[in-house]
Design a protein around this motif. Structure first.
Motif, mmCIF file in Angstrom:
data_model
loop_
_atom_site.group_PDB
_atom_site.id
_atom_site.type_symbol
_atom_site.label_atom_id
_atom_site.label_comp_id
_atom_site.label_asym_id
_atom_site.label_seq_id
_atom_site.Cartn_x
_atom_site.Cartn_y
_atom_site.Cartn_z
ATOM 1 N N GLU A 197 0.810 -1.206 0.000
ATOM 2 C CA GLU A 197 0.000 0.000 0.000
ATOM 3 C C GLU A 197 0.849 1.263 0.000
ATOM 4 N N PHE A 198 2.179 1.097 0.007
ATOM 5 C CA PHE A 198 3.098 2.215 -0.133
ATOM 6 C C PHE A 198 3.717 2.168 -1.530
ATOM 7 N N SER A 199 4.285 3.271 -1.966
ATOM 8 C CA SER A 199 4.790 3.366 -3.337
ATOM 9 C C SER A 199 5.938 2.409 -3.607
ATOM 10 N N ASN A 200 6.749 2.101 -2.581
ATOM 11 C CA ASN A 200 7.846 1.153 -2.757
ATOM 12 C C ASN A 200 7.879 0.211 -1.546
ATOM 13 N N PRO A 201 7.267 -0.973 -1.678
ATOM 14 C CA PRO A 201 7.196 -1.901 -0.541
ATOM 15 C C PRO A 201 8.563 -2.296 0.009
ATOM 16 N N ALA A 202 9.550 -2.499 -0.880
ATOM 17 C CA ALA A 202 10.880 -2.906 -0.414
ATOM 18 C C ALA A 202 11.505 -1.826 0.459
ATOM 19 N N TYR A 203 11.321 -0.561 0.089
ATOM 20 C CA TYR A 203 11.891 0.526 0.878
ATOM 21 C C TYR A 203 11.202 0.632 2.235
ATOM 22 N N VAL A 204 9.900 0.409 2.281
ATOM 23 C CA VAL A 204 9.169 0.447 3.552
ATOM 24 C C VAL A 204 9.756 -0.559 4.528
ATOM 25 N N ARG A 205 10.127 -1.727 4.028
ATOM 26 C CA ARG A 205 10.676 -2.768 4.896
ATOM 27 C C ARG A 205 11.957 -2.316 5.604
ATOM 28 N N TYR A 206 12.714 -1.427 4.977
ATOM 29 C CA TYR A 206 13.942 -0.942 5.606
ATOM 30 C C TYR A 206 13.647 -0.148 6.883
ATOM 31 N N TRP A 207 12.441 0.397 6.969
ATOM 32 C CA TRP A 207 12.115 1.217 8.134
ATOM 33 C C TRP A 207 11.590 0.392 9.313
ATOM 34 N N GLU A 208 11.472 -0.928 9.140
ATOM 35 C CA GLU A 208 11.019 -1.770 10.246
ATOM 36 C C GLU A 208 12.015 -1.769 11.405
ATOM 37 N N LYS A 209 13.225 -1.315 11.141
ATOM 38 C CA LYS A 209 14.221 -1.195 12.210
ATOM 39 C C LYS A 209 13.794 -0.138 13.225
ATOM 40 N N TYR A 210 13.006 0.832 12.778
ATOM 41 C CA TYR A 210 12.631 1.955 13.637
ATOM 42 C C TYR A 210 11.130 2.044 13.891
ATOM 43 N N PHE A 211 10.315 1.402 13.068
ATOM 44 C CA PHE A 211 8.862 1.480 13.178
ATOM 45 C C PHE A 211 8.266 0.089 13.361
ATOM 46 N N SER A 212 7.140 0.045 14.049
ATOM 47 C CA SER A 212 6.322 -1.165 14.040
ATOM 48 C C SER A 212 5.431 -1.107 12.807
ATOM 49 N N LEU A 213 5.444 -2.158 12.014
ATOM 50 C CA LEU A 213 4.665 -2.189 10.782
ATOM 51 C C LEU A 213 3.420 -3.045 11.007
ATOM 52 N N VAL A 214 2.257 -2.413 11.042
ATOM 53 C CA VAL A 214 0.983 -3.114 11.234
ATOM 54 C C VAL A 214 0.323 -3.280 9.875
ATOM 55 N N THR A 215 0.128 -4.530 9.455
ATOM 56 C CA THR A 215 -0.354 -4.800 8.105
ATOM 57 C C THR A 215 -1.722 -5.485 8.068
ATOM 58 N N GLU A 216 -2.178 -6.025 9.189
ATOM 59 C CA GLU A 216 -3.435 -6.767 9.220
ATOM 60 C C GLU A 216 -4.619 -5.810 9.026
ATOM 61 N N PRO A 217 -5.423 -5.982 7.957
ATOM 62 C CA PRO A 217 -6.530 -5.061 7.676
ATOM 63 C C PRO A 217 -7.525 -4.930 8.823
ATOM 64 N N ARG A 218 -7.837 -6.040 9.498
ATOM 65 C CA ARG A 218 -8.799 -5.961 10.592
ATOM 66 C C ARG A 218 -8.267 -5.113 11.739
ATOM 67 N N THR A 219 -6.984 -5.266 12.026
ATOM 68 C CA THR A 219 -6.378 -4.460 13.091
ATOM 69 C C THR A 219 -6.349 -2.986 12.702
ATOM 70 N N ILE A 220 -6.016 -2.727 11.441
ATOM 71 C CA ILE A 220 -5.975 -1.346 10.962
ATOM 72 C C ILE A 220 -7.352 -0.694 11.075
ATOM 73 N N SER A 221 -8.397 -1.461 10.755
ATOM 74 C CA SER A 221 -9.758 -0.923 10.865
ATOM 75 C C SER A 221 -10.123 -0.643 12.315
ATOM 76 N N LEU A 222 -9.741 -1.557 13.218
ATOM 77 C CA LEU A 222 -10.043 -1.354 14.631
ATOM 78 C C LEU A 222 -9.303 -0.141 15.189
ATOM 79 N N LEU A 223 -8.094 0.089 14.678
ATOM 80 C CA LEU A 223 -7.299 1.229 15.141
ATOM 81 C C LEU A 223 -7.728 2.545 14.498
ATOM 82 N N GLY A 224 -8.643 2.467 13.519
ATOM 83 C CA GLY A 224 -9.018 3.643 12.747
ATOM 84 C C GLY A 224 -9.325 4.890 13.557
ATOM 85 N N PRO A 225 -10.267 4.817 14.539
ATOM 86 C CA PRO A 225 -10.600 6.039 15.305
ATOM 87 C C PRO A 225 -9.419 6.613 16.070
ATOM 88 N N ILE A 226 -8.514 5.726 16.550
ATOM 89 C CA ILE A 226 -7.358 6.199 17.312
ATOM 90 C C ILE A 226 -6.282 6.740 16.375
#
Length: 497
Positions: free
Chosen positions: A187-216
């Motif tokens: 869902e990002f312009s370059n998926p491979a580059y996004v993976r490099y940032w997992e060293k510093y970010f938590s990457l949440v990819t599960e659609p159901r979790t993303i929907s539940l987190l929507g209001p927050i």
């Protein structure tokens, strides 16, 4: 059809709270507004859209969406009085806008495009205050979370801004929180580059979790601008990036990202497959061109042929990056039109950004990425200078702004303070300013300068050092990074300082 499109647009505010639904909406919107397969349809719809916005402005003053669009339309085309009249009236009616609303950004842009930054900031301050109140009332502020959603950080240039945020947290410029990239890599312009940032970010990819987190996540998301520091200061991105990068360099810290061994090995194998000799050094080249003749950020790839030839003479190769919709690269020695190659892949883009000796770009997203791996960039054909970010190893070659009525070029100070954010050639034309792209000779010279700098063969003259110092002083006042100006610019236009 137009009525349906506007009605859908008014749902954006609600849809953003539910990312899975919003992604579907965004995909449909992209198909009918940006996709290269529908340019004719887009042009046909443009005029009815303008008519509807004008009708809504007169008959339905509380219909905020079309009025915000119309005010921004007038501002971009230089009709300042009309734009300001509409924007002032919309704000006076106290609409329930949110920080993430597109209408909010358009209203703010109406003022910033005219240089009225105080008014633009006040628009966001009012809306930020509302969001802050809701966030505290719901106690979201106690969670210690900060979200970076895919719909906000999808473009490659926006992903490059993650570099500034992580550095700011490390330096203590912004509050340290648990930072979350929200969305599957695809869902990002370059998926491979996004993976490099997992060293510093938590990457949440599960659609159901993303929907539940929507209001927050909607309330706690990081926007592209403004950025808020621990001491409460609000900064536009260029000012924020300036402070972060200068402090990072003063501390002599290393780049945040490093190319993986897997990508390095696969990358050199791919280079051999496309004709680059083993052991040859190379540079990446990206020249933005979306066929919009009014966009200041575009340039002509054919004018870079002499720069490519200069690199070839020094034994280097050029990999032209981009997408197949761009005009083809003319035949050149030691050059590969990778943008039109069947070998294009997201990880290979990362390899070219991270492993190239340097990068040649325009004021577009890809030029943001090599510095995250510590590689220098020659930023060419730059129009709005104050919007750039940079590092100590980058060099800048601006376009020229010609004031024909007075038969002169605009000075650097005028460029920084009088017409700094215009990204439309049409808007500049209304001020009597003609934009002149870099010449093939200037582009050749900037490529040579970058090679000379890396080889330790470049040294500024006393006059050039004085011009660089003058530009650095102006950059400090404008709160932008004091990037080095190219010799190709200073030697040709010394009177502009």
């Amino acid at each position: 059809m137009t009525l349906v499109r506007y009605r859908t647009k008014l749902l954006t505010q609600s849809l953003r709270r539910y990312p899975s639904v919003f992604r579907v909406y965004r995909g449909i919107s992209w198909t009918f507004s940006r996709s290269p397969v529908v340019p004719v349809t887009k042009r046909l719809l443009a005029r009815p859209r303008l008519w509807l916005a004008k009708a809504a402005n007169v008959a339905c003053p509380m219909w905020i969406g079309p009025r915000c669009w119309l005010a921004h339309y007038y501002a971009v085309h230089g009709e300042w009085r009309r734009a300001t009249t509409i924007a002032d009236d919309v704000l006076a009616r106290g609409p329930d806008l949110q920080v993430t609303d597109r209408g909010t950004h358009r209203l703010s842009a109406v003022y910033s495009l005219q240089g009225n930054y105080d008014r633009a900031r006040r628009v966001f301050e009012v809306i930020e205050k509302r969001n802050y109140e809701v966030t505290r009332a719901l106690q979201y502020d106690r969670l210690g979370l900060r979200f970076f959603p895919s719909y906000e950080f999808y473009p490659i240039g926006h992903l490059g801004r993650l570099d500034h945020h992580v550095k700011a947290e490390i330096l203590g410029i912004v509050d340290q929180r648990t930072v979350i990239l929200l969305g599957a890599p695809k869902e990002f312009s370059n998926p491979a580059y996004v993976r490099y940032w997992e060293k510093y970010f938590s990457l949440v990819t599960e659609p159901r979790t993303i929907s539940l987190l929507g209001p927050i996540s909607y309330r706690l998301q990081q926007l592209q601008s403004p950025w808020r520091s621990t001491d409460g200061r609000r900064q536009e991105h260029a000012a924020f990036a300036r402070e972060v990068q200068l402090r990072w360099e003063a501390a002599r810290r290393e780049p945040l990202l490093e190319l993986s061994a897997e990508h390095r090995g696969r990358g050199y194998e791919r280079l051999r497959d496309i004709g680059v000799p083993e052991g040859a050094w190379f540079v990446g080249l990206h020249v933005r061109d979306d066929r919009d003749v009014h966009n200041l950020r575009n340039a002509d790839i054919t004018t870079y042929v002499r720069a490519i030839e200069a690199i070839a003479k020094r034994g280097g190769w050029v990999l032209r990056m981009g997408n197949p919709n761009m005009p083809p690269l003319p035949p050149c020695p030691n050059a590969v039109d990778y943008a039109h190659s069947a070998k294009r892949e997201d990880w290979m883009d990362v390899f070219l950004w991270a492993e190239g000796r340097f990068f040649i770009g325009t004021l577009s997203g890809p030029q943001m990425i090599p510095p995250t791996f510590g590689k220098p960039v020659a930023i060419t054909n730059c129009g709005p200078i104050p919007t750039i970010t940079g590092t100590k190893d980058d060099i800048l070659l601006p376009k020229q702004y010609r004031f024909d009525r007075e038969e002169r070029y605009l000075t650097i100070a005028e460029r920084l303070f009088n017409c700094e954010h215009h990204q439309s050639i049409t808007a500049l034309r209304t001020k009597g300013i003609r934009v002149i792209d870099n010449s093939p000779e200037e582009l050749r010279d900037v490529a040579v300068e970058m090679m000379d700098r890396l080889d330790g063969r470049h040294k500024d003259s006393e006059q050039e050092s004085a011009m660089q110092a003058r530009f650095a002083d102006l950059a400090a006042k404008r709160e932008m990074y004091p990037i080095k100006l190219a010799r190709a610019f200073m030697s040709r236009y010394p009177g502009l300082f």
